[in-house]
Design a protein around this motif. Structure first.
Motif, short mmCIF file in Angstrom:
data_model
loop_
_atom_site.label_atom_id
_atom_site.label_comp_id
_atom_site.label_asym_id
_atom_site.label_seq_id
_atom_site.Cartn_x
_atom_site.Cartn_y
_atom_site.Cartn_z
N GLU A 21 0.83 -1.21 0.00
CA GLU A 21 0.00 0.00 0.00
C GLU A 21 0.87 1.27 0.00
O GLU A 21 0.57 2.24 -0.70
CB GLU A 21 -0.95 -0.02 1.21
CG GLU A 21 -1.98 1.10 1.24
CD GLU A 21 -2.83 1.24 -0.05
OE1 GLU A 21 -3.00 0.25 -0.78
OE2 GLU A 21 -3.32 2.36 -0.31
N THR A 22 1.96 1.25 0.76
CA THR A 22 2.87 2.40 0.77
C THR A 22 3.50 2.58 -0.61
O THR A 22 3.59 3.70 -1.12
CB THR A 22 3.99 2.20 1.83
OG1 THR A 22 3.37 2.05 3.10
CG2 THR A 22 4.95 3.37 1.87
N ILE A 23 3.88 1.47 -1.24
CA ILE A 23 4.48 1.54 -2.58
C ILE A 23 3.48 2.14 -3.56
O ILE A 23 3.82 3.00 -4.37
CB ILE A 23 4.91 0.14 -3.07
CG1 ILE A 23 6.06 -0.38 -2.21
CG2 ILE A 23 5.31 0.17 -4.54
CD1 ILE A 23 6.49 -1.80 -2.54
N ARG A 24 2.23 1.69 -3.46
CA ARG A 24 1.18 2.20 -4.35
C ARG A 24 1.01 3.71 -4.17
O ARG A 24 0.97 4.48 -5.13
CB ARG A 24 -0.12 1.45 -4.03
CG ARG A 24 -1.30 1.76 -4.91
CD ARG A 24 -2.46 0.85 -4.51
NE ARG A 24 -3.71 1.56 -4.51
CZ ARG A 24 -4.54 1.60 -5.55
NH1 ARG A 24 -4.24 0.97 -6.65
NH2 ARG A 24 -5.67 2.26 -5.48
N ARG A 25 0.95 4.17 -2.93
CA ARG A 25 0.76 5.59 -2.67
C ARG A 25 1.95 6.42 -3.17
O ARG A 25 1.76 7.44 -3.83
CB ARG A 25 0.56 5.82 -1.16
CG ARG A 25 -0.76 5.24 -0.65
CD ARG A 25 -0.81 5.26 0.87
NE ARG A 25 -0.81 6.62 1.39
CZ ARG A 25 -0.51 6.93 2.64
NH1 ARG A 25 -0.17 5.99 3.50
NH2 ARG A 25 -0.53 8.18 3.04
N VAL A 26 3.15 5.95 -2.87
CA VAL A 26 4.35 6.68 -3.29
C VAL A 26 4.43 6.75 -4.82
O VAL A 26 4.66 7.82 -5.40
CB VAL A 26 5.64 6.00 -2.74
CG1 VAL A 26 6.89 6.56 -3.41
CG2 VAL A 26 5.72 6.17 -1.23
N SER A 27 4.22 5.61 -5.48
CA SER A 27 4.44 5.60 -6.93
C SER A 27 3.36 6.38 -7.67
O SER A 27 3.64 7.04 -8.66
CB SER A 27 4.59 4.17 -7.46
OG SER A 27 3.52 3.37 -7.06
N ILE A 28 2.12 6.38 -7.16
CA ILE A 28 1.07 7.16 -7.82
C ILE A 28 1.33 8.67 -7.63
O ILE A 28 1.26 9.45 -8.58
CB ILE A 28 -0.34 6.78 -7.30
CG1 ILE A 28 -0.71 5.38 -7.81
CG2 ILE A 28 -1.39 7.80 -7.74
CD1 ILE A 28 -2.02 4.83 -7.26
N ALA A 29 1.67 9.06 -6.40
CA ALA A 29 1.96 10.48 -6.14
C ALA A 29 3.13 10.94 -7.03
O ALA A 29 3.11 12.04 -7.59
CB ALA A 29 2.29 10.70 -4.67
N MET A 30 4.11 10.06 -7.16
CA MET A 30 5.28 10.43 -7.95
C MET A 30 4.95 10.49 -9.44
O MET A 30 5.43 11.36 -10.16
CB MET A 30 6.39 9.43 -7.70
CG MET A 30 7.70 9.90 -8.22
SD MET A 30 9.02 9.06 -7.39
CE MET A 30 10.24 9.13 -8.68
N LYS B 233 -1.84 14.99 -3.03
CA LYS B 233 -2.18 15.28 -1.63
C LYS B 233 -2.93 14.09 -1.01
O LYS B 233 -2.67 13.69 0.11
CB LYS B 233 -3.04 16.54 -1.56
CG LYS B 233 -3.27 17.00 -0.14
CD LYS B 233 -3.89 18.38 -0.11
CE LYS B 233 -4.19 18.83 1.31
NZ LYS B 233 -3.00 18.93 2.14
N ARG B 234 -3.84 13.53 -1.81
CA ARG B 234 -4.66 12.42 -1.33
C ARG B 234 -3.81 11.21 -0.94
O ARG B 234 -4.10 10.52 0.04
CB ARG B 234 -5.64 12.02 -2.44
CG ARG B 234 -6.46 10.76 -2.15
CD ARG B 234 -6.91 10.12 -3.46
NE ARG B 234 -7.91 10.93 -4.14
CZ ARG B 234 -9.20 10.60 -4.18
NH1 ARG B 234 -9.63 9.52 -3.59
NH2 ARG B 234 -10.05 11.35 -4.82
N TYR B 235 -2.76 10.98 -1.71
CA TYR B 235 -1.97 9.76 -1.49
C TYR B 235 -0.79 9.92 -0.53
O TYR B 235 -0.08 8.97 -0.27
CB TYR B 235 -1.49 9.19 -2.83
CG TYR B 235 -2.53 8.33 -3.48
CD1 TYR B 235 -2.91 7.13 -2.87
CD2 TYR B 235 -3.16 8.71 -4.65
CE1 TYR B 235 -3.89 6.33 -3.43
CE2 TYR B 235 -4.15 7.92 -5.22
CZ TYR B 235 -4.51 6.74 -4.60
OH TYR B 235 -5.48 5.96 -5.15
N THR B 236 -0.56 11.15 -0.06
CA THR B 236 0.57 11.35 0.83
C THR B 236 0.09 11.89 2.17
O THR B 236 -1.03 12.39 2.29
CB THR B 236 1.60 12.33 0.21
OG1 THR B 236 0.94 13.55 -0.13
CG2 THR B 236 2.21 11.74 -1.06
N ASP B 237 0.92 11.76 3.20
CA ASP B 237 0.54 12.25 4.52
C ASP B 237 0.87 13.72 4.68
O ASP B 237 0.30 14.41 5.53
CB ASP B 237 1.27 11.43 5.59
CG ASP B 237 0.77 9.99 5.59
OD1 ASP B 237 -0.44 9.78 5.77
OD2 ASP B 237 1.59 9.07 5.37
#
Lengths: 140, 108
Positions: free
Chosen positions: A38-47, A116-120
């Motif tokens: 899940e962290t990988i998904r959030r990081v890679s989408i935001a990036m 914004k949605r995918y990062t803290d």
């Protein structure tokens, strides 16, 4: 982990066919480090959203990713035109992308809101005529 | 249902099937790539009429189980190669997106 790891990528401003390469690479790198899916998904989408923005608006830029005990920090820096109104740019649906970009399925005005949605944590530093630096953090 | 089973269903045809054993969990329909990345869930079948190269990156990052090109859309050779290289299952269907979803709903 105990120590921090840093990755550097150059985002090519040339065309959309290569856009996403840095995001796909960081996905692989994080997977090798054993980071959860899940962290990988959030990081890679935001990036990826950041990469696309740099391709659309800034003719490319640099992406730095730092992994430490607390999470993943992404720093995207470009020397593009800067963002005139960052508050407006954060609104879902607001876009200044040209029509040719929209026909590819981008330019929906969801890039920055998704980041914004995918990062803290997300911080935009932008100076008109000089460039934009976006710093995002995804906590473990 | 596995992606390979869908590819064998009438009306659907595999274009690239590097990970045939992936399980289809739900469905998301959309052509705006940021919406897809923001809303599609891991394991979804993503139904779209977009066939440019960027769908491979979006599918990979959103971790969907497969991309279903509706309305008989065919991608070019470069998209097929990238899909194979990135482990993206790519299926084309002659049906409109709504009918693809209706069919999927009865099978998964």
């Amino acid at each position: 982990m105990g120590e921090s790891l840093a990755f550097h990528y150059e985002v090519d401003g040339g065309d959309f066919t290569s856009a996403g390469q840095a995001s796909v690479k960081i996905k692989k790198n994080l997977r090798q480090l054993g980071v959860d899916a899940e962290t990988i998904r959030r990081v890679s989408i935001a990036m990826y959203e950041g990469e696309i923005n740099m391709v659309i608006h800034a003719n490319g830029g640099n992406a730095d990713v730092i992994v430490d005990d607390t999470g993943v920090t992404i720093i995207l820096a470009d020397k593009g035109p800067g963002i005139a109104d960052t508050e407006k740019a954060m609104e879902e649906g607001y876009s200044t992308a040209p029509d040719n970009v929209r026909s590819l399925g981008f330019g929906a005005g969801m890039g920055l809101p998704n980041m914004k949605r995918y990062t803290d944590d997300m911080k935009i530093e932008s100076v008109l005529g000089e460039g934009t630096t976006i710093t995002m953090k995804v906590n473990f | 249902m596995k992606v390979s089973e869908l590819a064998e269903t009438e009306g659907f045809r595999a274009i690239a099937l590097p990970e045939p054993g992936r399980e289809i969990e739900g469905c998301y329909i959309g052509d705006l790539l940021s919406w897809v990345m923001g809303r599609a869930r891991e394991g979804n079948a993503w139904v779209t009429i977009m066939s440019n190269i960027n769908i491979a990156a979006v599918a990979s990052l959103a971790d969907v189980s497969c991309v279903i090109l509706a309305e008989g859309v065919e991608p070019d050779a470069q998209v097929c190669e990238t899909a194979l290289a990135k482990g993206i299952n790519l299926i084309t269907a002659g049906l409109p997106a709504y009918e693809v979803a209706v069919k999927l709903s009865g099978m998964i």
